[in-house]
Design a protein around this motif. Structure first.
Motif, PDB file in Angstrom:
ATOM      1  N   SER A  96      -8.534 -15.815  29.844  1.00 56.35           N
ATOM      2  CA  SER A  96      -7.638 -16.045  29.986  1.00 56.35           C
ATOM      3  C   SER A  96      -7.109 -18.152  29.790  1.00 56.35           C
ATOM      4  O   SER A  96      -7.809 -18.081  30.803  1.00 56.35           O
ATOM      5  N   ALA A  97      -6.360 -18.217  28.420  1.00 62.88           N
ATOM      6  CA  ALA A  97      -5.947 -19.546  29.559  1.00 62.88           C
ATOM      7  C   ALA A  97      -5.441 -19.817  30.288  1.00 62.88           C
ATOM      8  O   ALA A  97      -5.479 -21.024  31.080  1.00 62.88           O
ATOM      9  N   ASN A  98      -4.577 -19.120  30.994  1.00 58.74           N
ATOM     10  CA  ASN A  98      -4.030 -19.209  32.339  1.00 58.74           C
ATOM     11  C   ASN A  98      -3.277 -18.227  32.892  1.00 58.74           C
ATOM     12  O   ASN A  98      -4.079 -17.176  32.139  1.00 58.74           O
ATOM     13  N   LEU A  99      -2.581 -18.374  33.865  1.00 54.02           N
ATOM     14  CA  LEU A  99      -2.821 -16.988  34.714  1.00 54.02           C
ATOM     15  C   LEU A  99      -1.543 -16.449  34.567  1.00 54.02           C
ATOM     16  O   LEU A  99      -1.506 -15.012  34.265  1.00 54.02           O
ATOM     17  N   ARG A 100      -0.974 -16.618  33.424  1.00 53.48           N
ATOM     18  CA  ARG A 100       0.326 -16.082  32.434  1.00 53.48           C
ATOM     19  C   ARG A 100      -0.034 -15.328  31.467  1.00 53.48           C
ATOM     20  O   ARG A 100       0.150 -13.889  31.766  1.00 53.48           O
ATOM     21  N   GLU A 101      -1.147 -15.740  31.341  1.00 51.91           N
ATOM     22  CA  GLU A 101      -1.926 -14.564  29.802  1.00 51.91           C
ATOM     23  C   GLU A 101      -3.039 -13.809  30.361  1.00 51.91           C
ATOM     24  O   GLU A 101      -2.647 -12.404  30.610  1.00 51.91           O
ATOM     25  N   ALA A 102      -3.914 -14.011  31.648  1.00 51.16           N
ATOM     26  CA  ALA A 102      -4.176 -13.551  32.423  1.00 51.16           C
ATOM     27  C   ALA A 102      -3.452 -11.750  33.679  1.00 51.16           C
ATOM     28  O   ALA A 102      -3.897 -10.419  33.050  1.00 51.16           O
ATOM     29  N   LEU A 103      -1.734 -12.688  33.556  1.00 51.80           N
ATOM     30  CA  LEU A 103      -1.502 -11.752  34.051  1.00 51.80           C
ATOM     31  C   LEU A 103      -0.851 -10.600  33.351  1.00 51.80           C
ATOM     32  O   LEU A 103      -0.797  -9.381  33.529  1.00 51.80           O
ATOM     33  N   SER A 104      -0.551 -11.244  31.753  1.00 53.29           N
ATOM     34  CA  SER A 104      -0.022  -9.888  30.985  1.00 53.29           C
ATOM     35  C   SER A 104      -1.229  -8.981  30.707  1.00 53.29           C
ATOM     36  O   SER A 104      -0.698  -8.041  30.176  1.00 53.29           O
ATOM     37  N   ALA A 105      -2.456  -9.889  30.353  1.00 52.60           N
ATOM     38  CA  ALA A 105      -3.159  -8.363  30.482  1.00 52.60           C
ATOM     39  C   ALA A 105      -3.903  -7.961  31.105  1.00 52.60           C
ATOM     40  O   ALA A 105      -4.044  -6.046  31.589  1.00 52.60           O
ATOM     41  N   LEU A 106      -3.915  -8.338  32.419  1.00 46.52           N
ATOM     42  CA  LEU A 106      -4.085  -7.264  34.343  1.00 46.52           C
ATOM     43  C   LEU A 106      -2.630  -6.511  33.561  1.00 46.52           C
ATOM     44  O   LEU A 106      -3.196  -4.864  33.855  1.00 46.52           O
ATOM     45  N   ASN A 107      -1.893  -6.417  33.199  1.00 46.13           N
ATOM     46  CA  ASN A 107      -0.537  -5.730  33.077  1.00 46.13           C
ATOM     47  C   ASN A 107      -0.930  -4.356  31.811  1.00 46.13           C
ATOM     48  O   ASN A 107      -0.515  -3.648  32.492  1.00 46.13           O
TER      49      ASN A 107
END
Length: 220
Positions: A96-107
């Motif tokens: 993921s490019a950043n934590l925002r993107e990673a959290l969307s994927a995690l969710n």
């Protein structure tokens, strides 16, 4: 151990259980003895790829709690989790490019790894809440599962954002215990006696670049 009513859809990923047991094995406990209440062997749990029913998982967790004799068991095992322990989901997060993107994927994809939680993310103009809300009652193993999961989340935040979590706030829904410093290691600010277990992450941390990001891998 006392029994609880069966929950057909309630289940736990075997990696969580393996982490608990492996931690205690490293301290000198016998793996098969820890798992025996649930009718498993250590060899079978290591090889298992499918989810474990909540009823069986609960018996293993209670056995581990009893053997550990430590209130920080969940926090310790959660902090030991690496992204590689999360399989394909961990690979997606790492790209993921950043934590925002990673959290969307995690969710979006965390139900592939666990059916314990409702949707995690709540956004507003200042940042995001990551709310730890169980999809079903966790009963007498709630504290250990909550502790393990928030410690895993903190580990993910640190890895993806590649920096300190001094801007991150953790809310804990119980009074500060004597081991409260273990919670303070997970975020810059920790508030006890909150209404729920949740992290608050401001935009500055959400948008901090992940130096290991791979746009090609993420998009694929």
């Amino acid at each position: 151990f006392p029994t609880v009513a069966p929950m057909r859809s309630a289940c736990v990923h075997p990696v969580f259980l393996r982490k608990l047991v492996a931690h205690l094995v490293a301290e000198g406990h016998d793996a098969d003895s820890l798992i025996a209440p649930a009718g498993f062997t250590w060899e079978a749990l290591l090889a298992r790829e499918s989810m474990v029913s909540f009823d069986q998982a609960r018996l293993i967790v209670l056995s581990c709690i009893q053997a550990a004799g430590s209130p920080t068991l969940g926090l310790h095992t959660g902090r030991a989790v690496q992204l590689t322990d999360l399989g394909v989901l961990g690979l997606l997060l790492s790209c993921s490019a950043n934590l925002r993107e990673a959290l969307s994927a995690l969710n979006r994809f965390s139900p592939l790894r666990s059916r314990l939680w409702h949707d995690l993310l709540l956004y507003d103009e200042r940042g995001a809440w990551v709310v730890v809300e169980p999809a079903f009652p966790l009963g007498d193993i709630k504290a250990v599962i909550f502790d393990h999961f928030v410690a895993v989340l903190s580990r993910i935040f640190t890895t993806i954002s590649n920096g300190p979590l001094d801007t991150v706030r953790l809310e804990v829904p119980w009074a500060p215990p004597s081991w409260s410093d273990a919670y303070r290691a997970l975020a810059g600010t920790v508030v006890f006696n909150a209404d729920r277990m949740a992290f608050w992450i401001p935009n500055v941390t959400l948008d901090r670049s992940n130096p290991n990001a791979s746009r090609l891998d993420y998009l694929e």
